[in-house]
Design a protein around this motif. Structure first.
Motif, mmCIF file in Angstrom:
data_model
loop_
_atom_site.group_PDB
_atom_site.id
_atom_site.type_symbol
_atom_site.label_atom_id
_atom_site.label_comp_id
_atom_site.label_asym_id
_atom_site.label_seq_id
_atom_site.Cartn_x
_atom_site.Cartn_y
_atom_site.Cartn_z
ATOM 1 N N HIS A 22 0.833 -1.209 0.000
ATOM 2 C CA HIS A 22 0.000 0.000 0.000
ATOM 3 C C HIS A 22 0.865 1.256 0.000
ATOM 4 C CE1 HIS A 22 -3.522 2.472 0.809
ATOM 5 N NE2 HIS A 22 -2.753 3.133 1.649
ATOM 6 N N GLU A 23 1.866 1.288 0.866
ATOM 7 C CA GLU A 23 2.731 2.461 0.943
ATOM 8 C C GLU A 23 3.587 2.608 -0.316
ATOM 9 O OE1 GLU A 23 2.626 4.882 2.952
ATOM 10 O OE2 GLU A 23 1.138 3.970 4.268
ATOM 11 N N PHE A 24 3.922 1.476 -0.927
ATOM 12 C CA PHE A 24 4.657 1.538 -2.192
ATOM 13 C C PHE A 24 3.811 2.235 -3.256
ATOM 14 C CE2 PHE A 24 5.778 -0.075 -6.365
ATOM 15 C CZ PHE A 24 7.159 0.038 -6.378
ATOM 16 N N ASN A 25 2.530 1.876 -3.326
ATOM 17 C CA ASN A 25 1.623 2.521 -4.289
ATOM 18 C C ASN A 25 1.487 4.011 -4.006
ATOM 19 O OD1 ASN A 25 0.990 0.289 -5.886
ATOM 20 N ND2 ASN A 25 -0.613 -0.394 -4.494
ATOM 21 N N VAL A 26 1.407 4.354 -2.726
ATOM 22 C CA VAL A 26 1.293 5.769 -2.345
ATOM 23 C C VAL A 26 2.555 6.527 -2.754
ATOM 24 C CG1 VAL A 26 1.151 7.370 -0.393
ATOM 25 C CG2 VAL A 26 -0.313 5.332 -0.455
ATOM 26 N N ALA A 27 3.721 5.930 -2.486
ATOM 27 C CA ALA A 27 4.991 6.573 -2.849
ATOM 28 C C ALA A 27 5.075 6.787 -4.351
ATOM 29 C CB ALA A 27 6.161 5.709 -2.367
ATOM 30 N N ARG A 28 4.614 5.803 -5.109
ATOM 31 C CA ARG A 28 4.653 5.925 -6.572
ATOM 32 C C ARG A 28 3.804 7.104 -7.044
ATOM 33 N NH1 ARG A 28 1.234 3.583 -10.055
ATOM 34 N NH2 ARG A 28 0.418 2.193 -8.448
ATOM 35 N N ARG A 29 2.636 7.274 -6.448
ATOM 36 C CA ARG A 29 1.781 8.412 -6.829
ATOM 37 C C ARG A 29 2.411 9.730 -6.411
ATOM 38 N NH1 ARG A 29 -1.947 5.269 -4.761
ATOM 39 N NH2 ARG A 29 -2.244 6.608 -2.968
ATOM 40 N N ASN A 470 -14.359 6.680 -2.630
ATOM 41 C CA ASN A 470 -14.367 5.656 -1.585
ATOM 42 C C ASN A 470 -13.214 4.669 -1.723
ATOM 43 O OD1 ASN A 470 -17.075 6.126 -0.136
ATOM 44 N ND2 ASN A 470 -17.681 6.121 -2.280
ATOM 45 N N GLU A 471 -12.391 4.859 -2.762
ATOM 46 C CA GLU A 471 -11.251 3.966 -2.952
ATOM 47 C C GLU A 471 -10.265 4.089 -1.777
ATOM 48 O OE1 GLU A 471 -10.526 1.710 -5.165
ATOM 49 O OE2 GLU A 471 -12.263 1.985 -6.476
ATOM 50 N N PRO A 472 -9.695 2.969 -1.325
ATOM 51 C CA PRO A 472 -8.767 3.019 -0.179
ATOM 52 C C PRO A 472 -7.621 4.017 -0.351
ATOM 53 C CG PRO A 472 -9.344 0.752 -0.696
ATOM 54 C CD PRO A 472 -9.939 1.587 -1.782
ATOM 55 N N ASP A 473 -7.093 4.136 -1.571
ATOM 56 C CA ASP A 473 -5.978 5.064 -1.785
ATOM 57 C C ASP A 473 -6.416 6.512 -1.590
ATOM 58 O OD1 ASP A 473 -4.335 2.975 -2.285
ATOM 59 O OD2 ASP A 473 -4.430 3.124 -4.467
ATOM 60 N N PHE A 474 -7.614 6.842 -2.102
ATOM 61 C CA PHE A 474 -8.140 8.201 -1.937
ATOM 62 C C PHE A 474 -8.379 8.479 -0.453
ATOM 63 C CE2 PHE A 474 -11.589 11.238 -1.492
ATOM 64 C CZ PHE A 474 -11.223 12.254 -2.368
ATOM 65 N N LEU A 476 -7.005 7.100 2.131
ATOM 66 C CA LEU A 476 -5.738 7.215 2.858
ATOM 67 C C LEU A 476 -5.108 8.590 2.652
ATOM 68 C CD1 LEU A 476 -3.476 5.896 4.538
ATOM 69 C CD2 LEU A 476 -2.439 5.197 2.388
ATOM 70 N N GLU A 477 -5.113 9.071 1.411
ATOM 71 C CA GLU A 477 -4.472 10.365 1.140
ATOM 72 C C GLU A 477 -5.212 11.511 1.826
ATOM 73 O OE1 GLU A 477 -2.509 11.484 -2.318
ATOM 74 O OE2 GLU A 477 -2.548 9.507 -3.239
ATOM 75 N N VAL A 478 -6.531 11.418 1.883
ATOM 76 C CA VAL A 478 -7.294 12.452 2.591
ATOM 77 C C VAL A 478 -6.926 12.442 4.071
ATOM 78 C CG1 VAL A 478 -9.599 13.171 3.322
ATOM 79 C CG2 VAL A 478 -9.214 12.493 0.953
ATOM 80 N N ILE A 479 -6.878 11.258 4.658
ATOM 81 C CA ILE A 479 -6.558 11.155 6.091
ATOM 82 C C ILE A 479 -5.123 11.601 6.359
ATOM 83 C CG2 ILE A 479 -6.288 9.543 8.014
ATOM 84 C CD1 ILE A 479 -8.645 7.979 6.903
ATOM 85 N N GLN A 480 -4.208 11.243 5.464
ATOM 86 C CA GLN A 480 -2.827 11.708 5.627
ATOM 87 C C GLN A 480 -2.744 13.229 5.521
ATOM 88 O OE1 GLN A 480 -0.771 9.414 2.621
ATOM 89 N NE2 GLN A 480 0.008 7.976 4.137
ATOM 90 N N GLY A 481 -3.666 13.815 4.780
ATOM 91 C CA GLY A 481 -3.701 15.273 4.651
ATOM 92 C C GLY A 481 -3.950 15.980 5.973
#
Length: 733
Positions: A22-29, A470-474, A476-481
């Motif tokens: 999951h974090e790998f995908n986030v880092a890639r974005r 509602n996608e998990p990646d979206f 996660l990024e909102v919460i990380q914000g």
């Protein structure tokens, strides 16, 4: 593939691998979305490396297999429904990668470079020598890749579960390509039976070079064009009938590589034939078109327009989905090849956009206003503030906001298949932009407008786009914000989370359970309370968590919900092994006015444990039960002024005053007149507390008693009585 150690398997089972992917995908974005020196890239890559070290344990490396829609660890397919697994698998599979090995020596710089490489289309990578060559040039040693070998035997996914694998000889796959290659070179259709002793080992680029020399000539061009169309139709028919998706993807990739290396004229010719062959094959068409460069499609459409060739209707929609430029070109093609009504509309549009004709379509009053601005020099002398406002309206972010509003307005006024699809795709791109720059208000507006339109028209495409929120990646990024953007964005982020609701409940609860910062814990709890009943069931399900401090916070949230729905669950916590959870549960029941709470207080009053008794006395301030009040007054009037007794009596005085029952005044008066020969200092301290507490009782009962105290008693007690009366009288004014 090398097997994993027992420790690594346990890590996979405990979710470490899932977190890593999951974090790998986030880092890639993040690598794609932010400038190279942005701190979020460094932070994100370090988080990936930290999780990798945790995943490896004492192992030097870990190898992960790549299936089409998920990952393979050891001998097991990982959960296909896991969004992170699926995303990474599809990306790596599209690059022809069979396994990926992460080494303990992987550095942040290598990770960032690898993210950049796999974000480039495979065609562009192949044109530069392939992914292995590019990784070598980038000096990436901490990640090793193994390519898919399509000529080897292929085991189906069922074979991974120790079932008999399905074995496919390379001829089943390669013969389709060989038949196509030979047919193109000979200019005639050949059959598999003609290829028994033929194997032409040409790469798509080499084949394109031969075709450029052989077929792209003036002689017999028409005949060859017809043959090409037939050859392509046969190739695509075989492709459609082939049972294995991985082979289909590889054959489509080869066809795309061939097309990309052809000369422009021959490429247009071949693509035109491909378009016609794919006319009724939507799935194959979508897979193929997504790989073709935008410029190549535009050139082919232009060539087809010149030749008055039509594009199959199904392809209009597919091409329009790929990009706004292609949508415009597809519309133009339909426009150019239209009938008399289209021709009439075309003439009107040409007239409309003639430079010298603008005034024909401008209202006279508006034109007069424009002319006056141009002639009035005073109007052009704007102040600095006005100029700054105008400048701000022209910055990129402001323009993107306006584009979003315009698109939403257009969509809300009607949805057509081609234009609507394009606009919705643009909104998806804008949502990613707004997320990356922290404009949660714009995301809120977008979600609001799309959801209201979806409810009104029930168009499936609206619901598909809303699902992106509602996608998990979206999520996660909102919460990380929340932590990345800080308090200035709390309100915007909170409003967005509350609006979307359900998908955020679990992740917010996870954050609440682990958050060390009290301010953030309160923020998460406030969000969950405002989400309301949509989160009730998931919060209740977490009450079995073994972290007492987390459960206590959940009780604080639940007390704000419907009493009848949460009381049974809170009652169960009154026997919780941790005293603070038990205390919070009783407090919540008192807040919800549950009669069981008074029974629990009376039970704890009788406990032999002093701490339990004092906690019950402190909680009793929310009770109005007569028996509870009687027990409190008994505690106050009984003898004893030891340290524990003084602490208990102090808590009793406070709780009685919070209850404020008139029946308590005689007891307070009796206590104020009591004496102690050996502990007068401790007793006077309690009396001062009792005097000060009288400001919470009915005035007509408290003031006469205070006046009596002022006339007699200890000096410090008299002073406290005087101050209390002044406070009561001051409060009246």
């Amino acid at each position: 593939m090398s097997s994993l150690s027992d420790n690594t398997i346990q890590d996979i089972e405990s979710g470490v691998l899932s977190n890593f992917v999951h974090e790998f995908n986030v880092a890639r974005r993040h690598v794609l979305s932010y400038p190279g020196n942005h701190p979020i890239i460094a932070a994100s890559s370090e988080k990936v490396l930290t999780l990798l070290r945790e995943l490896l344990g004492n192992n030097p490396e870990i190898t992960i297999g790549i299936a089409k829609d998920t990952l393979i660890a050891g001998d097991s397919l990982l959960d296909k429904s896991n969004h992170a697994y699926r995303n990474l698998a599809r990306l790596l599979f599209s690059h022809g990668i069979a396994t990926i090995t992460f080494s303990a020596r992987l550095t942040a710089a290598e990770l960032i470079n690898f993210c950049k490489i796999i974000s480039v289309k495979r065609e562009a990578i192949d044109a530069k020598g392939g992914i292995a060559a590019i990784m070598k040039m980038a000096a990436i040693t901490g990640i090793t890749l193994t390519a898919i070998d399509y000529s080897a035997f292929l085991a189906t996914e069922s074979g991974l579960n120790n079932e008999q694998p399905e074995v496919l000889p390379d001829r089943i796959f390669e013969s389709i390509w060989q038949e196509f290659v030979v047919s193109l070179l000979q200019g005639t259709l050949v059959k598999k039976s003609d290829l028994s002793n033929v194997h032409i080992g040409l790469t798509p680029a080499e084949l394109a070079e031969m075709l450029n020399k052989k077929l792209n000539t003036a002689e017999d061009n028409k005949e060859k064009h017809v043959s090409n169309e037939q050859i392509l139709a046969a190739f695509i028919q075989h492709l459609e009938q082939h049972p294995h998706d991985s082979h289909k993807e590889e054959l489509l990739r080869r066809l795309n590589a061939l097309v990309s290396h052809l000369s422009p004229d021959l490429r247009n010719q071949l693509l035109s034939s491909v378009f016609k062959s794919l006319a009724e094959k939507k799935e194959l068409a979508e897979a193929f078109l997504s790989q073709i460069p935008e410029e190549a499609i535009i050139d082919t459409l232009d060539a087809m327009i010149l030749k008055k060739e039509s594009l199959p209707p199904m392809l209009f929609s597919l091409i329009g989905k790929l990009s706004s430029n292609l949508a415009v070109k597809a519309s133009q093609m339909a426009f150019e090849l239209g009938g008399s009504e289209t021709e009439e509309l075309k003439n009107k549009l040409r007239e409309l956009f003639r430079e010298e004709s603008h005034d024909k379509f401008t209202p006279e009053s508006y034109q007069a206003g424009l002319n006056s601005v141009l002639t009035d020099k005073k109007a052009l002398h704007l102040g600095r503030a006005e100029l700054e406002t105008l400048k701000q309206s022209l910055n990129t972010h402001s323009i993107e906001n306006q584009v979003s509003r315009i698109l939403l307005d257009i969509i809300n006024n009607g949805f057509d298949e081609l234009g609507g699809e394009i606009m919705l795709k643009n909104l998806v791109d804008l949502s990613s932009y707004f997320l990356s720059c922290g404009d949660f208000a714009a995301l809120m507006q977008m979600y609001d407008r799309l959801s209201s339109q979806a409810d009104k028209e029930n168009v499936e495409r609206y619901h598909e786009i809303l699902q992106l929120f509602n996608e998990p990646d979206f999520v996660l990024e909102v919460i990380q914000g929340i932590t990345f953007w800080g308090k200035t964005k709390y309100q915007e982020i909170g409003n967005l989370i509350i609006k979307i609701g359900a998908s955020f409940i679990g992740p917010i609860l996870d954050r609440l359970a682990e958050e060390q910062n009290m301010s953030l814990r309160r923020y998460y709890m406030d969000i969950l309370q405002r989400i309301g009943d949509r989160g009730r069931e998931e919060i209740i399900a977490r009450l079995r968590d073994n972290r007492w401090y987390f459960v206590r916070n959940l009780v604080l949230i639940l007390r704000n919900f419907d009493a009848n729905l949460v009381i049974p669950h809170i009652r169960r916590l009154t026997n919780h092994p941790h005293s603070k959870v038990k205390q919070e549960a009783i407090k919540a029941l008192l807040f919800l006015q549950d009669s069981e709470a008074d029974r629990l207080l009376l039970r704890d009053f009788a406990s032999g444990d002093r701490e339990t008794v004092i906690n019950a006395v402190r909680l009793a301030e929310q009770s109005k039960h007569a028996e509870v009040i009687r027990c409190l007054t008994d505690f106050l009037t009984r003898g004893g002024l030891s340290g524990l007794e003084c602490e208990l009596k102090s808590a009793v005085i406070h709780s009685l005053s919070m209850i404020g029952s008139p029946t308590t005044i005689p007891v307070i008066e009796s206590f104020l007149r009591s004496r102690s020969l050996f502990r007068s200092k401790q007793l006077n301290g309690l009396k001062i507390e009792a005097v000060r507490s009288l400001n919470r009782y009915p005035k007509h009962l408290a003031v006469p008693l205070l006046n009596d105290i002022i006339k007699s008693g200890h000096r410090t007690i008299r002073e406290s009585a005087r101050e209390t009366i002044q406070g009561i009288q001051g409060g009246e004014s």
